[in-house]
Structure formats: structure tokens, C-alpha cells
Design an enzyme around this catalytic site. Structure first.
Site, PDB file in Angstrom:
ATOM      1  CE  LYS A  88      49.709  80.466  23.752  1.00  0.00           C
ATOM      2  NZ  LYS A  88      48.784  79.924  22.752  1.00  0.00           N
ATOM      3  CG  ASP A 132      47.842  75.666  20.926  1.00  0.00           C
ATOM      4  OD1 ASP A 132      47.159  75.137  21.824  1.00  0.00           O
ATOM      5  OD2 ASP A 132      48.171  76.859  20.937  1.00  0.00           O
ATOM      6  CB  ALA A 148      48.066  85.360   9.440  1.00  0.00           C
ATOM      7  CB  THR A 189      46.944  92.244   8.196  1.00  0.00           C
ATOM      8  OG1 THR A 189      45.953  92.907   8.984  1.00  0.00           O
ATOM      9  CG2 THR A 189      48.176  93.124   8.065  1.00  0.00           C
TER      10      THR A 189
HETATM   11  P1  NAP Z   1      46.174  86.282  17.349  1.00  0.00           P
HETATM   12  O1  NAP Z   1      47.590  85.811  17.366  1.00  0.00           O
HETATM   13  O2  NAP Z   1      45.830  87.596  17.931  1.00  0.00           O
HETATM   14  O3  NAP Z   1      45.708  86.275  15.798  1.00  0.00           O
HETATM   15  C1  NAP Z   1      44.409  86.621  15.440  1.00  0.00           C
HETATM   16  C2  NAP Z   1      44.233  86.543  13.914  1.00  0.00           C
HETATM   17  O4  NAP Z   1      42.852  86.793  13.640  1.00  0.00           O
HETATM   18  C3  NAP Z   1      45.033  87.583  13.131  1.00  0.00           C
HETATM   19  O5  NAP Z   1      45.434  87.032  11.906  1.00  0.00           O
HETATM   20  C4  NAP Z   1      44.007  88.700  12.918  1.00  0.00           C
HETATM   21  O6  NAP Z   1      44.175  89.429  11.715  1.00  0.00           O
HETATM   22  C5  NAP Z   1      42.723  87.923  12.783  1.00  0.00           C
HETATM   23  N1  NAP Z   1      41.595  88.733  13.221  1.00  0.00           N
HETATM   24  C6  NAP Z   1      41.394  89.278  14.451  1.00  0.00           C
HETATM   25  N2  NAP Z   1      40.221  89.947  14.471  1.00  0.00           N
HETATM   26  C7  NAP Z   1      39.698  89.849  13.234  1.00  0.00           C
HETATM   27  C8  NAP Z   1      38.501  90.348  12.631  1.00  0.00           C
HETATM   28  N3  NAP Z   1      37.616  91.072  13.328  1.00  0.00           N
HETATM   29  N4  NAP Z   1      38.273  90.043  11.342  1.00  0.00           N
HETATM   30  C9  NAP Z   1      39.146  89.303  10.629  1.00  0.00           C
HETATM   31  N5  NAP Z   1      40.301  88.811  11.133  1.00  0.00           N
HETATM   32  C10 NAP Z   1      40.564  89.080  12.431  1.00  0.00           C
HETATM   33  O7  NAP Z   1      45.218  85.228  18.046  1.00  0.00           O
HETATM   34  P2  NAP Z   1      45.468  83.639  18.181  1.00  0.00           P
HETATM   35  O8  NAP Z   1      46.296  83.364  19.373  1.00  0.00           O
HETATM   36  O9  NAP Z   1      45.905  83.144  16.854  1.00  0.00           O
HETATM   37  O10 NAP Z   1      43.982  83.116  18.550  1.00  0.00           O
HETATM   38  C11 NAP Z   1      42.927  83.126  17.611  1.00  0.00           C
HETATM   39  C12 NAP Z   1      41.721  82.412  18.203  1.00  0.00           C
HETATM   40  O11 NAP Z   1      42.019  81.044  18.394  1.00  0.00           O
HETATM   41  C13 NAP Z   1      41.294  82.938  19.578  1.00  0.00           C
HETATM   42  O12 NAP Z   1      39.893  82.975  19.622  1.00  0.00           O
HETATM   43  C14 NAP Z   1      41.832  81.905  20.545  1.00  0.00           C
HETATM   44  O13 NAP Z   1      41.076  81.826  21.733  1.00  0.00           O
HETATM   45  C15 NAP Z   1      41.657  80.653  19.703  1.00  0.00           C
HETATM   46  N6  NAP Z   1      42.537  79.547  20.130  1.00  0.00           N
HETATM   47  C16 NAP Z   1      41.919  78.403  20.552  1.00  0.00           C
HETATM   48  C17 NAP Z   1      42.696  77.319  20.934  1.00  0.00           C
HETATM   49  C18 NAP Z   1      42.007  76.048  21.371  1.00  0.00           C
HETATM   50  O14 NAP Z   1      42.656  75.200  22.014  1.00  0.00           O
HETATM   51  N7  NAP Z   1      40.753  75.850  21.023  1.00  0.00           N
HETATM   52  C19 NAP Z   1      44.096  77.401  20.901  1.00  0.00           C
HETATM   53  C20 NAP Z   1      44.689  78.591  20.467  1.00  0.00           C
HETATM   54  C21 NAP Z   1      43.876  79.660  20.073  1.00  0.00           C
HETATM   55  P3  NAP Z   1      45.335  90.537  11.513  1.00  0.00           P
HETATM   56  O15 NAP Z   1      46.577  89.775  11.197  1.00  0.00           O
HETATM   57  O16 NAP Z   1      44.819  91.324  10.364  1.00  0.00           O
HETATM   58  O17 NAP Z   1      45.411  91.314  12.778  1.00  0.00           O
END
Ligand code: NAP
Length: 285
Positions: free
Chosen positions: A70, A106, A133, A157
Site C-alpha cells: 500500500k 478504507d 496506530a 508503542t
Molecule cells: P498494522 O499496520 O500492522 O497495525 C497494527 C496496529 O495494532 C499497531 O498499532 C500495533 O501496535 C497494534 N497491535 C498489533 N498487535 C497488537 C497486540 N497484540 N496488542 C496491542 N496492539 C497490537 O495493521 P493494520 O493494517 O492497521 O490492520 C489492523 C487490523 O485491521 C487487521 O486485523 C486488519 O485485518 C484490519 N483491517 C480491516 C479492514 C476492514 O475492511 N474491515 C480494513 C483494514 C484493516 P504497535 O504499533 O505497537 O506495533
């Protein structure tokens, strides 16, 4: 019908086998009687730039972009729409003339789902709490700010939350999880933008007790269809919006760009994707 007469789009990611986008778009194509096809393309990061440059040669009118491309797509497109520009990531590609345009659907999916599921959710000068974040949190924050809310970003974080806040400027504050008990009583919207609660991941450990009764609770996770977090919010009689609704609504944005028709998110489509994920969510609705 020959392949050449089909309008074709794709999702490009690495990996991409898990994506439900082909199921969604091919359902709409069949429903609307459009001669088109939506494919999966597994492309490694080192091959992504060449893949993009060859999109028309491969017969594609555009497509979706998912992890890990992305941000690269953001850099490589000729121009971006306002949402992609603000969020810093591109998840939808289309052509305007010969120019490759990148958008981000999104935030659109997030608010359209909320507008449908929880009418009136965006209270004037409301406060939102966003958990996480990363990319999803950027999209939610953009959408919430656009609806006039302030956003408290809560992340394990602090540096990542700080980067998000700096990216958007005013209206966003940064917090550690320990501050949640004081943030929740003031929150009008609570959104999980972490992968916690996803199949195979640890659940979201959060006491919803301090949340006020009128607060709306959303989860971006859509597999399982209803996370333990959302089930608990439902049990406490909060109004809720799930991740599948967001996923379906964000898909319509790209479909209209490629095939010229804004498709409708119907109960039949939802049931199709639910069955693929693993049955309707518990508790009905
Ligand atoms: P990402 O960029 O990897 O970010 C993940 C975030 O979650 C980071 O801030 C991370 O913290 C935090 N995190 C990860 N594991 C954690 C844990 N065990 N405890 C606490 N915090 C944790 O991921 P993303 O792209 O934002 O996606 C996040 C979720 O949204 C995924 O499940 C994805 O499938 C979903 N999503 C859904 C849609 C939809 O259309 N429904 C669209 C987009 C995303 P740190 O900063 O500390 O690493």
C-alpha cells in the site's frame, strides 16, 4: 466470451490467497450482468513496480492493493485522491486517461458502514478512541476527523501513536493503554484498529465497563465475524458496527471506478462472504 472482451481488475498483495475481494467483486459482476472478472495476483515486493507498470499490458483497468504494497503504491501512482493523500497509503488503483490514480477506500468503507448500521453515530464535537496506530488506525482517524470528532489514539508503542498524531496534526492525542480507564467514560465512539481478536491472535483485553451507554463500538477485524470484543459490546447493549460491513462498503468504491456502476451491499452478498468466513455471527442482526 473471449478473455480480451472482459474488463478485468485484480487484488495485488503478498500473500493474497486469503482475500475475500474476488468473491465480493465477482458476485457483483454476475449480479449486474457485467462482462468482467476480478483476479488475485500474488506479487513479491521486488516485482511490484514492474507489475504496476504493466497493468494495462496485462489487461487490467485497475485493482486493489493490499499488504505489503500500500505504501509503495502510494509512491508509484501518478496522482492520488484526497483520502489516499491524507492517509498515506493507496488501496485502490484506476486509470484516468493514461494516468494511474491511487485512492484509499478504507475510510469510505468505515464511515459508510457506520452510517448504515448506526445512523447518527457522529455526534457534534464527539470524541473517539482509536485502538492501534497502523494503517487501519490512519484510515479511521482520517474518517473520524472528517466527521468533526477528536481522536484519542491508544497504542502499546507510543512512538507509532505519536507519528500518527503528527501526521494528522490538531485533533489527535496520544495515549498508552494504561490511560483507557479515564478515556472510555468520555468516548462516543470506540474502534479496534489492532489485529487483536483475529483468528489465531490474542483477544483484545479491555474492560468495557467504564464506557458510557450511548457509545458506539466498532471492530475492524472481520474473521471471526464477531470478535469477543464486539460480542461483549453487544451484550452491554452498545450499538456496534463490524469489520465485514466496512470491508464490503470499501469494495464498492473500486468497483464503481473499474466497472462504472456503484454496487449495493445486499444481505445476499453479506451471507455469501459470511459463509466463506465461517457462518453468520453469533447473536443475529
Ligand atoms: P498494522 O499496520 O500492522 O497495525 C497494527 C496496529 O495494532 C499497531 O498499532 C500495533 O501496535 C497494534 N497491535 C498489533 N498487535 C497488537 C497486540 N497484540 N496488542 C496491542 N496492539 C497490537 O495493521 P493494520 O493494517 O492497521 O490492520 C489492523 C487490523 O485491521 C487487521 O486485523 C486488519 O485485518 C484490519 N483491517 C480491516 C479492514 C476492514 O475492511 N474491515 C480494513 C483494514 C484493516 P504497535 O504499533 O505497537 O506495533
Amino acid at each position: 466470451m473471449s478473455d480480451a472482451s472482459l474488463r478485468r481488475a485484480c487484488i495485488v498483495g503478498h500473500p493474497v490467497a486469503h482475500s475475500r475481494s474476488p468473491l465480493i467483486h465477482n458476485h457483483w459482476l454476475a449480479e449486474l450482468g457485467i462482462a468482467g472478472r476480478y483476479d488475485r495476483e500474488d506479487v513479491r515486493p521486488e516485482d511490484f513496480a514492474a507489475f504496476l507498470a504493466a497493468l494495462p499490458a496485462r489487461g487490467y483497468v485497475g485493482g486493489n492493493v493490499t499488504v505489503p504494497h500500500k505504501e509503495t503504491a502510494f509512491r508509484l501512482v501518478t496522482r492520488r485522491d484526497a483520502a489516499a493523500e491524507a492517509i498515506g497509503a493507496v488501496n485502490t488503483l484506476w486509470f484516468e486517461g493514461h494516468a494511474l490514480v491511487g485512492g484509499n477506500s478504507d475510510a469510505h468503507g468505515f464511515v459508510t458502514n457506520l452510517d448504515e448500521e448506526v445512523p447518527g453515530w457522529a455526534v457534534p464535537r464527539g470524541r473517539a478512541v482509536v485502538l492501534g496506530a497502523g494503517g487501519a488506525a490512519h484510515s479511521a482517524t482520517y474518517a473520524l476527523l472528517a466527521r468533526g470528532m477528536t481522536v484519542a489514539v491508544v497504542n502499546r508503542t507510543a512512538g507509532h501513536a505519536r507519528s500518527l498524531a503528527d501526521y494528522f496534526g490538531t485533533g489527535v492525542t496520544v495515549h498508552l493503554p494504561g490511560e483507557l480507564s479515564s478515556l472510555l467514560p468520555e468516548a462516543d465512539v470506540l474502534v479496534n484498529c489492532t489485529p487483536c481478536g483475529m483468528e489465531g491472535k490474542s483477544p483484545l483485553a479491555l474492560d468495557l465497563g467504564p464506557l458510557k451507554a450511548s457509545a458506539v463500538v466498532c471492530d475492524m477485524v472481520y474473521a471471526p465475524l464477531e470478535t469477543a470484543f464486539l460480542a461483549e459490546a453487544r451484550r452491554r447493549r452498545h450499538r456496534i458496527a463490524d469489520g465485514l460491513g466496512m470491508l464490503l462498503h470499501q469494495a464498492g468504491f473500486g468497483f464503481e471506478k473499474w466497472f462504472g456502476v456503484r454496487p449495493v451491499v445486499t444481505p445476499a452478498l453479506r451471507a455469501l462472504v459470511e459463509a466463506d468466513i465461517g457462518g453468520p455471527r453469533k447473536g443475529g442482526a
